[in-house]
Design a protein around this motif. Structure first.
Motif, mmCIF file in Angstrom:
data_model
loop_
_atom_site.group_PDB
_atom_site.id
_atom_site.type_symbol
_atom_site.label_atom_id
_atom_site.label_comp_id
_atom_site.label_asym_id
_atom_site.label_seq_id
_atom_site.Cartn_x
_atom_site.Cartn_y
_atom_site.Cartn_z
ATOM 1 N N SER A 139 13.613 44.824 8.338
ATOM 2 C CA SER A 139 14.092 43.804 7.417
ATOM 3 C C SER A 139 12.943 42.958 6.894
ATOM 4 C CB SER A 139 15.107 42.907 8.125
ATOM 5 O OG SER A 139 15.485 41.814 7.318
ATOM 6 N N ARG A 140 13.169 42.300 5.764
ATOM 7 C CA ARG A 140 12.156 41.407 5.207
ATOM 8 C C ARG A 140 11.983 40.152 6.055
ATOM 9 N NH1 ARG A 140 12.373 41.241 -1.404
ATOM 10 N NH2 ARG A 140 12.039 43.476 -1.761
ATOM 11 N N THR A 141 13.003 39.805 6.819
ATOM 12 C CA THR A 141 12.950 38.626 7.676
ATOM 13 C C THR A 141 13.415 39.015 9.077
ATOM 14 O OG1 THR A 141 15.215 37.994 7.093
ATOM 15 C CG2 THR A 141 13.431 37.085 5.738
ATOM 16 N N PHE A 142 13.429 38.041 9.977
ATOM 17 C CA PHE A 142 13.932 38.309 11.326
ATOM 18 C C PHE A 142 14.435 37.004 11.934
ATOM 19 C CE2 PHE A 142 9.327 37.680 11.535
ATOM 20 C CZ PHE A 142 9.198 36.671 12.481
ATOM 21 N N HIS A 143 15.348 37.152 12.893
ATOM 22 C CA HIS A 143 15.775 36.010 13.694
ATOM 23 C C HIS A 143 14.758 35.817 14.812
ATOM 24 C CE1 HIS A 143 19.505 35.925 11.555
ATOM 25 N NE2 HIS A 143 20.031 36.975 12.140
ATOM 26 N N ARG A 144 14.440 34.581 15.118
ATOM 27 C CA ARG A 144 13.500 34.308 16.215
ATOM 28 C C ARG A 144 14.047 33.193 17.104
ATOM 29 N NH1 ARG A 144 6.999 33.740 16.146
ATOM 30 N NH2 ARG A 144 7.320 35.983 16.338
ATOM 31 N N ARG A 145 13.877 33.378 18.394
ATOM 32 C CA ARG A 145 14.250 32.359 19.374
ATOM 33 C C ARG A 145 13.116 32.296 20.397
ATOM 34 N NH1 ARG A 145 19.111 29.752 21.200
ATOM 35 N NH2 ARG A 145 19.188 29.523 23.476
ATOM 36 N N VAL A 146 12.600 31.104 20.632
ATOM 37 C CA VAL A 146 11.396 30.928 21.432
ATOM 38 C C VAL A 146 11.669 30.029 22.632
ATOM 39 C CG1 VAL A 146 8.970 30.194 21.398
ATOM 40 C CG2 VAL A 146 10.027 31.100 19.323
ATOM 41 N N VAL A 147 11.113 30.404 23.777
ATOM 42 C CA VAL A 147 11.149 29.530 24.958
ATOM 43 C C VAL A 147 9.755 29.481 25.564
ATOM 44 C CG1 VAL A 147 13.561 30.044 25.484
ATOM 45 C CG2 VAL A 147 11.763 31.366 26.584
ATOM 46 N N ASP A 148 9.457 28.383 26.227
ATOM 47 C CA ASP A 148 8.204 28.223 26.954
ATOM 48 C C ASP A 148 8.494 28.148 28.446
ATOM 49 O OD1 ASP A 148 6.498 26.037 24.588
ATOM 50 O OD2 ASP A 148 6.533 28.218 24.758
ATOM 51 N N LEU A 149 7.729 28.891 29.228
ATOM 52 C CA LEU A 149 7.765 28.739 30.673
ATOM 53 C C LEU A 149 6.720 27.704 31.062
ATOM 54 C CD1 LEU A 149 7.984 32.417 32.000
ATOM 55 C CD2 LEU A 149 9.777 30.976 31.040
ATOM 56 N N HIS A 150 7.066 26.803 31.949
ATOM 57 C CA HIS A 150 6.105 25.810 32.394
ATOM 58 C C HIS A 150 4.941 26.483 33.110
ATOM 59 C CE1 HIS A 150 8.640 21.982 32.062
ATOM 60 N NE2 HIS A 150 9.322 22.948 31.478
ATOM 61 N N ALA A 151 3.802 25.798 33.150
ATOM 62 C CA ALA A 151 2.610 26.360 33.788
ATOM 63 C C ALA A 151 2.886 26.707 35.246
ATOM 64 C CB ALA A 151 1.448 25.379 33.673
ATOM 65 N N ALA A 152 3.608 25.835 35.957
ATOM 66 C CA ALA A 152 3.893 26.091 37.369
ATOM 67 C C ALA A 152 4.800 27.308 37.524
ATOM 68 C CB ALA A 152 4.527 24.864 38.009
ATOM 69 N N GLN A 153 5.754 27.448 36.627
ATOM 70 C CA GLN A 153 6.663 28.598 36.688
ATOM 71 C C GLN A 153 5.917 29.888 36.386
ATOM 72 O OE1 GLN A 153 9.224 27.083 33.706
ATOM 73 N NE2 GLN A 153 10.575 26.005 35.118
ATOM 74 N N THR A 154 5.007 29.801 35.419
ATOM 75 C CA THR A 154 4.203 30.977 35.083
ATOM 76 C C THR A 154 3.330 31.390 36.260
ATOM 77 O OG1 THR A 154 4.186 30.428 32.728
ATOM 78 C CG2 THR A 154 2.425 31.856 33.521
ATOM 79 N N GLU A 155 2.733 30.416 36.942
ATOM 80 C CA GLU A 155 1.894 30.734 38.094
ATOM 81 C C GLU A 155 2.717 31.360 39.217
ATOM 82 O OE1 GLU A 155 -0.854 31.617 40.641
ATOM 83 O OE2 GLU A 155 -1.210 31.050 38.553
ATOM 84 N N THR A 156 3.951 30.893 39.403
ATOM 85 C CA THR A 156 4.810 31.485 40.426
ATOM 86 C C THR A 156 5.159 32.919 40.062
ATOM 87 O OG1 THR A 156 5.731 29.302 40.887
ATOM 88 C CG2 THR A 156 6.936 31.187 41.746
ATOM 89 N N LEU A 157 5.414 33.171 38.774
ATOM 90 C CA LEU A 157 5.664 34.536 38.313
ATOM 91 C C LEU A 157 4.474 35.429 38.628
ATOM 92 C CD1 LEU A 157 7.191 36.697 36.657
ATOM 93 C CD2 LEU A 157 6.221 35.670 34.592
ATOM 94 N N ARG A 158 3.271 34.932 38.367
ATOM 95 C CA ARG A 158 2.073 35.710 38.669
ATOM 96 C C ARG A 158 1.953 35.960 40.170
ATOM 97 N NH1 ARG A 158 -1.249 35.368 33.911
ATOM 98 N NH2 ARG A 158 -0.799 33.517 32.673
ATOM 99 N N ALA A 159 2.307 34.956 40.966
ATOM 100 C CA ALA A 159 2.220 35.108 42.417
ATOM 101 C C ALA A 159 3.189 36.166 42.929
ATOM 102 C CB ALA A 159 2.492 33.763 43.099
#
Length: 492
Positions: free
Chosen positions: A224-244
């Motif tokens: 399509s010429r366009t797209f729907h977008r939905r964005v979320v941010d994971l907090h730094a601490a949550q991201t580090e736990t994911l990495r762990a």
């Protein structure tokens, strides 16, 4: 407009990655879908004159931004030198607007909707938008045929470097960029090599049965010429736990996200095998590692999924599949489709995409910090989960893009909330069957619609923080910490 004589200028064949984009653009010449863009939020004052000079300097030394695309007398697309000429940086002071940030995003939306004339150019555009007395947004757009995501990051880093030098009255130094000719030569040598033959054999054998491709939409559509977008941010601490958790499972964090996405698609479609599309930068060990250009490839990733799989099971299975396929990532996705006779009609080789973009974007402009925000990564065939790891000290950003001919905004919200809920529960309990971890309520997320949040960002993965971290702590107390595995280098 660039000034060049297309009849006398030297012409070069397109890189393999460019050929598919050229073809896609010709199917809808007025479509802006192949416009890609980011904006850099600069937290501090900007010298507009120095910034203008820095941009012109970097554009002039970036070959891919000084080209046009023409057709030869046999109908084949060719790239020709076309100096960008007297293009201008658009500037605007939006501080008097009721919502300066929203006004800036609205301007970007209008600019993104403009198609690019590949035969005339320029293939890029820049704007510097002031949204507060000491805050600016630098917006840079480029047609995907010229630069992929990694190429865009090379240009952005160079602009920050040159601007900083100019404001300090210091020499800007050499760019360190390689040449497009070196990339063309390397690609030609690859196609004539034994490695090319070996790579073709691997992929055609792995997909000889042409597996069916499952998608939540249950059907396909043209980009399509366009797209729907939905964005979320994971907090730094949550991201580090994911990495762990990933380290604890002896996989990468990107493989955890791939596993959860595959499990969520299995939940949504009920199919026993999921085939994902993975954009791969394809630059490691290549001369293109220092050349701003378009060389991105797509890797199909097929994986069986059952309701009894745990995160540990599925992430390990995906890790094995990736490690088998990554050595063969130079072989072009478009060529594999032709090899398998999966071109045209409703034939598909892979389904929804997961685009991991681990490009370092901790840019400083004369000492001022910045944050980078993606506007568009290009056209969306179906569904794409884009994960940005900008190394800015913040958490991961997850943007779900969807083709509006296949999904409504409500569909995208439900898909994303289901994905985040499953990610939360799977990371908190990686040894429980994923089929048992179906979320019954929407996850509490910080949703971004392109503008600033109305209030403080709220947690996305609450269960990670209050459960998984304690579990990991207990395991680490019992045995030595695992070595960190290298991240899978994927990206647009």
């Amino acid at each position: 407009m660039p000034t060049h004589d297309s009849h006398t200028a030297e012409r070069h064949p397109l890189l393999a990655a460019q050929e598919g984009i050229w073809t896609g653009q010709q199917l809808d010449p007025d479509s802006p879908a192949y416009n890609t863009a980011e904006y850099v939020h600069i937290h501090g004052p900007v010298d507009a004159a120095a910034f203008h000079a820095a941009l012109h300097h970097v554009v002039a030394e970036t070959e891919a931004l000084n080209v046009a695309y023409v057709v030869d007398d046999q109908g084949r697309p060719r790239e020709t030198v076309a100096p960008a000429g007297d293009w201008r940086l658009y500037t605007a002071d939006l501080t008097a607007e009721p919502d300066p940030h929203a006004a800036a995003l609205a301007w970007m939306d209008q600019d993104m909707a403009r198609p690019v004339d590949l035969a005339r150019g320029p293939v890029f555009g820049h704007a510097l938008l002031r949204i507060a007395p000491r805050e600016y947004l630098w917006y840079h757009r480029v047609h995907h045929i010229a630069l992929d995501g990694f190429g865009l990051s090379l240009v952005a880093r160079r602009v920050a470097q040159v601007y900083t030098a100019l404001t300090a009255g210091e020499p800007v130094g050499e760019s360190g960029f390689g040449t497009l000719a070196s990339v063309r030569d390397e690609e030609r040598a690859y196609r004539e090599s034994a490695r090319f033959t070996k790579d073709r054999a691997y992929w055609t054998d792995r997909y000889a049965d042409r597996p069916p491709v499952a998608t939540p939409a249950g059907r396909s559509a043209l980009p399509s010429r366009t797209f729907h977008r939905r964005v979320v941010d994971l907090h730094a601490a949550q991201t580090e736990t994911l990495r762990a958790v990933a380290r604890d499972l002896k996989v990468t964090w990107s493989e955890v996200l791939l596993a959860v996405t595959a499990a969520q698609l299995h939940h949504a479609t009920g199919t026993p095998e999921i085939v994902l599309s993975l954009p791969a930068m394809g630059r490691l060990g290549s001369v293109s590692l220092r050349v701003p250009c378009m060389v991105r490839n797509i890797l199909p990733l097929r994986v069986t999924v059952t309701a009894s799989d745990t995160l540990r099971d599925l992430a390990a299975r995906i890790s094995r599949e990736l490690r088998a396929g990554l050595p063969h990532q130079r072989y072009r996705y478009e060529q594999l489709r032709r090899d398998l006779r999966l071109v045209g009609g409703q034939r598909r080789l892979s389904g929804p995409g997961v685009n991991i973009m681990p490009f370092e974007y901790d840019l400083r402009f004369a000492g001022c910090r910045s944050t980078v925000h993606n506007v568009s990564a290009g056209p969306v065939d179906d569904l794409s989960v884009n994960v940005y790891d900008r190394s800015e000290g913040a958490g991961l950003r997850i943007a779900v893009d969807a083709n509006p001919d296949l999904y409504t905004k409500e569909d995208v919200a439900a898909l994303q909330e289901g994905l985040l809920a499953l990610l939360s529960e799977a990371v908190a309990a990686p040894d429980r069957p994923l089929g048992e971890l179906r979320a019954h309520e929407a996850v509490d997320v910080a949703v971004l619609d392109g503008g600033p949040l109305p209030g403080p960002a709220r947690p996305v993965l609450g269960l990670i923080a209050d459960h998984a971290a304690r579990r990991i702590g207990r395991r680490r107390a019992r045995r030595p910490q695992h070595h960190v595995l290298a991240a899978v280098r994927l990206g647009t």
